[in-house]
Enzyme design. Structure first.
Site, PDB file in Angstrom:
ATOM      1  N   LYS A   1       0.838  -1.201   0.000  1.00 26.12           N
ATOM      2  CA  LYS A   1       0.000   0.000   0.000  1.00 26.12           C
ATOM      3  C   LYS A   1       0.873   1.250   0.000  1.00 26.12           C
ATOM      4  O   LYS A   1       2.087   1.184   0.205  1.00 26.12           O
ATOM      5  CB  LYS A   1      -0.937  -0.010   1.213  1.00 26.12           C
ATOM      6  CG  LYS A   1      -0.227   0.018   2.564  1.00 26.12           C
ATOM      7  CD  LYS A   1      -1.223  -0.045   3.705  1.00 26.12           C
ATOM      8  CE  LYS A   1      -0.491  -0.018   5.045  1.00 26.12           C
ATOM      9  NZ  LYS A   1      -1.440  -0.018   6.186  1.00 26.12           N
TER      10      LYS A   1
ATOM     11  N   TYR B   1      17.944  29.227   9.396  1.00 29.62           N
ATOM     12  CA  TYR B   1      16.825  30.003   9.923  1.00 29.62           C
ATOM     13  C   TYR B   1      16.776  29.945  11.438  1.00 29.62           C
ATOM     14  O   TYR B   1      17.012  28.906  12.058  1.00 29.62           O
ATOM     15  CB  TYR B   1      15.507  29.463   9.371  1.00 29.62           C
ATOM     16  CG  TYR B   1      15.227  29.816   7.938  1.00 29.62           C
ATOM     17  CD1 TYR B   1      15.048  31.139   7.545  1.00 29.62           C
ATOM     18  CD2 TYR B   1      15.126  28.818   6.973  1.00 29.62           C
ATOM     19  CE1 TYR B   1      14.777  31.467   6.230  1.00 29.62           C
ATOM     20  CE2 TYR B   1      14.849  29.135   5.649  1.00 29.62           C
ATOM     21  CZ  TYR B   1      14.681  30.463   5.286  1.00 29.62           C
ATOM     22  OH  TYR B   1      14.417  30.792   3.979  1.00 29.62           O
TER      23      TYR B   1
END
Length: 357
Positions: free
Chosen positions: A39, A249
């Site tokens: 899946k 950042y």
């Protein structure tokens, strides 16, 4: 120092290792039959290539949705395909046309599928997700016409990754009690962890998933599976740090001399979790190095000051996940599990398949 190195993260998928993992699971689970869960695009690795490699010896494949069954049928024409969502409203005719087999989880689905062909029956024994509970099993047992065509009865263990958890025994006991109300059908119990435990946790058909792809199916045992996935990205620039400087950042890390930073062309848009900043390791030339500063959308930084200068060059590949820095190590550092890391690998990285056989 910089160059025009293309930014190209790469997911390398070792199909030979995948096949070896399947053989190990099949041998350990015997005499139970070993299927495979493919899946979510084979856990993000590409269902077409994975299914083609598994078709030698693997006849039962499990997916989550009708759409996945349709895609899988195009490459696995002779496989027995089970669909975990079952016969959802509006999907029964399409499933039947595909020759796929729903995993029926409710009285409504049993009614909807009646007379359409083979199917599996899902019993909920303590997971409290999909599946028939005890009251519904009693109703089904009183309506034998709903059982026509059933070829497999399954359940799913909530804590198989922790073999000593008491819920495992409770679920197996509930499963045995519910099965006594039904005709004698082959059973499917074991996922990856169950396949590697004893016969009681397996049933007649096991359906491994994460172990096929190199993840550890146990929370506190050594991983017996081979690494299948390697995520790499190139060094785009090398930065010499002559005085303390913030990195990335938020300035969450300050590099101090003699730091030497390798700026790597990968980030959370490639499926590398943002919260690994200042927490994870990577590997350069086979040597572990720390990730420093925040992971941004397209870039991250590792400190390579401990490595010989000649061992690190612009354009070299950095291993972010792989044999040196394992999938489960990265998942733990990110506060998640290997399943999420694999299925979250972005569409931007190039997929490369290794297959020698």
């Amino acid at each position: 120092m910089s160059t025009d190195t293309p930014r190209c993260a790469t997911v390398r998928i070792d199909l030979d290792a995948l096949a070896r993992n399947y053989r190990l699971l099949r041998e350990r689970a015997a005499p139970a039959e070993c299927g495979a869960v493919v899946k979510a695009d084979a856990y993000g690795l590409g269902v077409e290539r994975v299914a083609r490699r598994l078709r030698e010896g693997c006849r039962r494949l499990f997916v989550a949705t009708l759409a996945e069954a349709r895609e899988l049928r195009s490459v696995a024409r002779d496989a027995t395909i089970y669909v975990f969502e079952g016969a959802v409203e509006g999907g029964a005719d399409l499933l039947a046309a595909l020759g796929a087999r729903p995993v029926l989880s409710s009285l409504e689905q049993l009614e909807r599928w009646r007379g359409r062909g083979p199917a599996a029956l899902h019993l909920d024994t303590g997971m409290n997700r999909l599946g028939l509970g005890a009251a519904d099993v009693a109703k089904v047992a009183a309506r034998r016409e709903l059982l026509a065509g059933l070829e497999l009865v399954m359940t799913h263990l909530a804590c198989a990754d922790t073999p000593e958890h008491p819920l495992n025994r409770e679920q197996l006991e509930r499963f045995a009690r519910l099965r006594r109300l039904l005709p004698p059908l082959p059973t499917s119990i074991g996922n990856s962890a169950g396949a590697l435990l004893d016969a009681a946790h397996r049933g007649d058909v096991v359906r491994p998933g994460i172990a096929l792809y190199g993840g550890n199916p146990f929370s506190e045992r050594a991983n017996a599976m081979q690494s299948v996935v390697t995520l790499t990205a190139p060094i785009l620039q090398l930065r010499e740090i002559g005085e303390p400087q913030p990195v990335g950042y938020g300035a969450t890390y300050v590099a101090s001399p003699p730091a030497r930073l390798a700026i790597v062309g990968a980030g959370y848009a490639d499926g590398y979790p943002r919260n690994l900043g200042n927490r994870a390791a990577a590997a350069v030339a086979g040597q572990r190095v720390p990730l420093v500063g925040r992971v941004s959308m397209d870039l991250l930084a590792v400190d390579v000051a401990a490595l010989p200068r000649e061992a690190v060059r612009v354009g070299d590949s950095v291993e972010l996940i792989g044999p040196t820095v394992g999938l489960d190590e990265i998942a733990t550092a990110a506060g998640t599990i290997g399943y999420e890391i694999l299925t979250g690998l972005g569409r931007r990285p190039v997929r490369e398949y290794v297959e020698r056989q």
